[in-house]
Design a protein around this motif. Structure first.
Motif, PDB file in Angstrom:
ATOM      1  N   LYS A   1      -2.165  -1.765   7.970  1.00 28.79           N
ATOM      2  CA  LYS A   1      -3.371  -2.568   7.768  1.00 28.79           C
ATOM      3  C   LYS A   1      -4.611  -1.683   7.722  1.00 28.79           C
ATOM      4  O   LYS A   1      -5.523  -1.902   6.911  1.00 28.79           O
ATOM      5  N   LYS A   2      -4.650  -0.663   8.564  1.00 26.57           N
ATOM      6  CA  LYS A   2      -5.803   0.241   8.584  1.00 26.57           C
ATOM      7  C   LYS A   2      -5.879   1.050   7.298  1.00 26.57           C
ATOM      8  O   LYS A   2      -6.949   1.187   6.701  1.00 26.57           O
ATOM      9  N   TRP A   3      -4.739   1.578   6.843  1.00 32.43           N
ATOM     10  CA  TRP A   3      -4.731   2.399   5.629  1.00 32.43           C
ATOM     11  C   TRP A   3      -5.170   1.614   4.401  1.00 32.43           C
ATOM     12  O   TRP A   3      -5.698   2.177   3.448  1.00 32.43           O
ATOM     13  N   ASN A   4      -4.946   0.302   4.411  1.00 27.49           N
ATOM     14  CA  ASN A   4      -5.191  -0.517   3.223  1.00 27.49           C
ATOM     15  C   ASN A   4      -6.287  -1.558   3.414  1.00 27.49           C
ATOM     16  O   ASN A   4      -6.467  -2.443   2.587  1.00 27.49           O
ATOM     17  N   THR A   5      -7.034  -1.429   4.491  1.00 24.88           N
ATOM     18  CA  THR A   5      -8.159  -2.326   4.786  1.00 24.88           C
ATOM     19  C   THR A   5      -7.729  -3.790   4.697  1.00 24.88           C
ATOM     20  O   THR A   5      -8.382  -4.618   4.059  1.00 24.88           O
ATOM     21  N   LEU A   6      -6.600  -4.105   5.332  1.00 30.20           N
ATOM     22  CA  LEU A   6      -6.082  -5.474   5.324  1.00 30.20           C
ATOM     23  C   LEU A   6      -6.602  -6.229   6.542  1.00 30.20           C
ATOM     24  O   LEU A   6      -6.547  -5.732   7.666  1.00 30.20           O
ATOM     25  N   GLN A   7      -7.082  -7.443   6.308  1.00 33.18           N
ATOM     26  CA  GLN A   7      -7.601  -8.256   7.400  1.00 33.18           C
ATOM     27  C   GLN A   7      -6.541  -9.180   7.996  1.00 33.18           C
ATOM     28  O   GLN A   7      -6.718  -9.728   9.074  1.00 33.18           O
ATOM     29  N   ASN A   8      -5.423  -9.364   7.263  1.00 36.41           N
ATOM     30  CA  ASN A   8      -4.329 -10.198   7.765  1.00 36.41           C
ATOM     31  C   ASN A   8      -3.009  -9.621   7.258  1.00 36.41           C
ATOM     32  O   ASN A   8      -2.985  -8.541   6.657  1.00 36.41           O
ATOM     33  N   ASN A   9      -1.914 -10.340   7.478  1.00 37.24           N
ATOM     34  CA  ASN A   9      -0.585  -9.829   7.119  1.00 37.24           C
ATOM     35  C   ASN A   9      -0.086 -10.327   5.765  1.00 37.24           C
ATOM     36  O   ASN A   9       1.080 -10.135   5.426  1.00 37.24           O
ATOM     37  N   GLU A  10      -0.938 -10.978   5.002  1.00 36.87           N
ATOM     38  CA  GLU A  10      -0.509 -11.552   3.730  1.00 36.87           C
ATOM     39  C   GLU A  10      -0.343 -10.469   2.659  1.00 36.87           C
ATOM     40  O   GLU A  10      -1.201  -9.604   2.498  1.00 36.87           O
ATOM     41  N   LEU A  11       0.780 -10.548   1.922  1.00 33.34           N
ATOM     42  CA  LEU A  11       1.058  -9.633   0.816  1.00 33.34           C
ATOM     43  C   LEU A  11       1.456 -10.441  -0.409  1.00 33.34           C
ATOM     44  O   LEU A  11       1.913 -11.580  -0.287  1.00 33.34           O
ATOM     45  N   VAL A  12       1.295  -9.848  -1.594  1.00 38.27           N
ATOM     46  CA  VAL A  12       1.737 -10.496  -2.832  1.00 38.27           C
ATOM     47  C   VAL A  12       2.621  -9.524  -3.606  1.00 38.27           C
ATOM     48  O   VAL A  12       2.503  -8.301  -3.461  1.00 38.27           O
ATOM     49  N   ILE A  13       3.516 -10.064  -4.414  1.00 40.16           N
ATOM     50  CA  ILE A  13       4.416  -9.235  -5.213  1.00 40.16           C
ATOM     51  C   ILE A  13       3.605  -8.325  -6.133  1.00 40.16           C
ATOM     52  O   ILE A  13       2.600  -8.736  -6.723  1.00 40.16           O
ATOM     53  N   ASN A  14       4.032  -7.074  -6.232  1.00 36.33           N
ATOM     54  CA  ASN A  14       3.404  -6.031  -7.057  1.00 36.33           C
ATOM     55  C   ASN A  14       2.094  -5.497  -6.481  1.00 36.33           C
ATOM     56  O   ASN A  14       1.420  -4.683  -7.121  1.00 36.33           O
ATOM     57  N   GLN A  15       1.744  -5.942  -5.287  1.00 33.34           N
ATOM     58  CA  GLN A  15       0.581  -5.362  -4.616  1.00 33.34           C
ATOM     59  C   GLN A  15       0.902  -3.922  -4.219  1.00 33.34           C
ATOM     60  O   GLN A  15       2.005  -3.616  -3.775  1.00 33.34           O
ATOM     61  N   GLU A  16      -0.060  -3.029  -4.386  1.00 35.67           N
ATOM     62  CA  GLU A  16       0.139  -1.630  -4.012  1.00 35.67           C
ATOM     63  C   GLU A  16      -0.375  -1.378  -2.603  1.00 35.67           C
ATOM     64  O   GLU A  16      -1.456  -1.837  -2.237  1.00 35.67           O
ATOM     65  N   LEU A  17       0.406  -0.645  -1.834  1.00 39.12           N
ATOM     66  CA  LEU A  17      -0.008  -0.212  -0.506  1.00 39.12           C
ATOM     67  C   LEU A  17      -0.098   1.305  -0.476  1.00 39.12           C
ATOM     68  O   LEU A  17       0.760   1.997  -1.035  1.00 39.12           O
ATOM     69  N   GLN A  18      -1.145   1.816   0.161  1.00 44.31           N
ATOM     70  CA  GLN A  18      -1.255   3.250   0.388  1.00 44.31           C
ATOM     71  C   GLN A  18      -0.539   3.598   1.689  1.00 44.31           C
ATOM     72  O   GLN A  18      -0.757   2.958   2.718  1.00 44.31           O
ATOM     73  N   LEU A  19       0.326   4.608   1.625  1.00 42.96           N
ATOM     74  CA  LEU A  19       1.083   5.043   2.797  1.00 42.96           C
ATOM     75  C   LEU A  19       0.764   6.497   3.103  1.00 42.96           C
ATOM     76  O   LEU A  19       0.566   7.311   2.194  1.00 42.96           O
ATOM     77  N   PHE A  20       0.741   6.825   4.384  1.00 48.21           N
ATOM     78  CA  PHE A  20       0.539   8.201   4.829  1.00 48.21           C
ATOM     79  C   PHE A  20       1.707   8.539   5.745  1.00 48.21           C
ATOM     80  O   PHE A  20       1.757   8.128   6.901  1.00 48.21           O
ATOM     81  N   LEU A  21       2.663   9.282   5.178  1.00 51.21           N
ATOM     82  CA  LEU A  21       3.943   9.499   5.834  1.00 51.21           C
ATOM     83  C   LEU A  21       4.150  10.963   6.176  1.00 51.21           C
ATOM     84  O   LEU A  21       3.650  11.854   5.479  1.00 51.21           O
ATOM     85  N   SER A  22       4.903  11.172   7.220  1.00 50.14           N
ATOM     86  CA  SER A  22       5.353  12.522   7.518  1.00 50.14           C
ATOM     87  C   SER A  22       6.236  12.992   6.370  1.00 50.14           C
ATOM     88  O   SER A  22       7.057  12.235   5.848  1.00 50.14           O
ATOM     89  N   LYS A  23       6.057  14.227   5.945  1.00 51.55           N
ATOM     90  CA  LYS A  23       6.850  14.735   4.823  1.00 51.55           C
ATOM     91  C   LYS A  23       8.342  14.658   5.112  1.00 51.55           C
ATOM     92  O   LYS A  23       9.161  14.486   4.209  1.00 51.55           O
ATOM     93  N   LYS A  24       8.704  14.735   6.370  1.00 51.17           N
ATOM     94  CA  LYS A  24      10.116  14.672   6.740  1.00 51.17           C
ATOM     95  C   LYS A  24      10.685  13.270   6.552  1.00 51.17           C
ATOM     96  O   LYS A  24      11.880  13.101   6.339  1.00 51.17           O
TER      97      LYS A  24
END
Length: 330
Positions: A301-324
């Motif tokens: 939610k923080k990475w994508n400035t989401l105010q609630n848990n609602e998602l829609v199909i084909n919505q893009e999310l930004q992820l910040f993941l450990s390379k491993k």
């Protein structure tokens, strides 16, 4: 006395010292003293920013007072017509000058970016009309109405064409002159600027690249979220989006150092992270995605400035993941 002071302003447009102008000055200096002192306090935050851009474009410094009549020097104000920000830009005008206007970020309320857009607009209007009086009324009513008035009057003289303009535009130049007068000579009327936020050492700007919430900034600077919002109203949901170029925010100078430490720590924590995009499929939820990538729902939610848990199909999310932890599904 007032007439003598007006003469020293050396305004780059024609105007008459008449009852209308004197009445407007009286409104600032006597009838609306409290509002004027608040406006003057806000002005202190912005004049250096205005002056830098006006000088860069070679425009008269006196134009720094235009936002007084447009917005009362209130960066967070919107009009019933849809204009917003210090310079009261309409959405289509703002986008034409490269500003972002959406539910998350309204750069018309960004002091730096809106000023750059407004100054470019004023410069373009001067290229078109070659007269600062006409530039002001074109800024207010639009170039087409000014061109029509010039045609009907058969003249570019303001005194001759003003009767062909809307009433609001007819009084725009006197309104500007009154705003310039009170901004320049407020001390002579015993007006005292009142800052909207207390700052012992004045205000500074800091560039923020990573996503941050106003709550995080508040903890770092000991300011309230409300105070941060007053200074930075362009962030509609109290979230600063991640940006390669960064967003400039305004804060009291005494809070900048601690915020820089927090940002440096955040960068250090994320230096081994990989940024990628994930596209939502049918029936996926924030919880299922968090489990898939072994991250927290709160981080998504923080990475994508989401105010609630609602998602829609084909919505893009930004992820910040450990390379491993990066997997082929991404």
């Amino acid at each position: 006395m007032v007439s003598d002071r007006l003469a020293t302003l050396k305004l780059p447009m024609q105007f008459e010292v008449n009852d209308d102008l004197l009445s407007r000055i009286q409104n600032y200096t006597i009838l609306g003293r409290n509002e004027t002192e608040a406006m003057l306090g806000r002005s202190a935050l912005y004049h250096a920013i205005f002056d830098a851009q006006l000088q860069k474009e070679g425009l008269p410094e006196i134009l720094r007072y235009l936002p007084v009549i447009e917005s009362g020097m209130n960066a967070g104000v919107s009009s019933s017509a849809g204009a917003a920000g210090l310079w009261q830009l309409m959405p289509h005008t703002a986008r034409n000058y490269g500003l972002t206007v959406n539910p998350l970020l309204d750069e018309r309320m960004d002091v730096y970016k809106s000023t750059l857009a407004a100054v470019k607009m004023l410069s373009a209007l001067y290229d078109q009309f070659g007269d600062w009086g006409l530039v002001l009324i074109a800024y207010n009513s639009g170039p087409s109405k000014v061109l029509s008035a010039v045609k009907l009057a058969g003249s570019k003289e303001y005194s001759k064409l003003s009767k062909y303009l809307p009433r609001e535009t007819q009084v725009y130049v006197p309104a500007f002159v009154a705003a310039a007068y009170v901004s320049k000579f407020y001390a002579q009327h015993n007006l005292i600027p009142k800052s909207p936020v207390m700052a012992k050492e004045g205000f500074r700007s800091v560039r923020v690249h990573q996503q941050m919430s106003f709550e995080q900034i508040a903890k770092a600077t000991q300011l309230s979220v409300g105070a941060i919002s007053k200074l930075n109203p362009s962030f509609k949901q109290h979230q600063i989006p991640r940006s390669e170029l960064g967003h400039l925010i305004i804060l009291p100078a005494e809070g900048i150092g601690q915020l820089r430490k927090i940002m440096a720590k955040e960068v250090e924590n994320q230096k081994d992270l990989f940024q990628t995009t994930y596209v939502i499929s049918k029936d996926e939820t924030l919880e299922s995605i968090a489990n898939l990538f072994k991250v927290k729902v709160e981080d998504l939610k923080k990475w994508n400035t989401l105010q609630n848990n609602e998602l829609v199909i084909n919505q893009e999310l930004q992820l910040f993941l450990s390379k491993k932890s990066l997997i082929n599904k991404v």
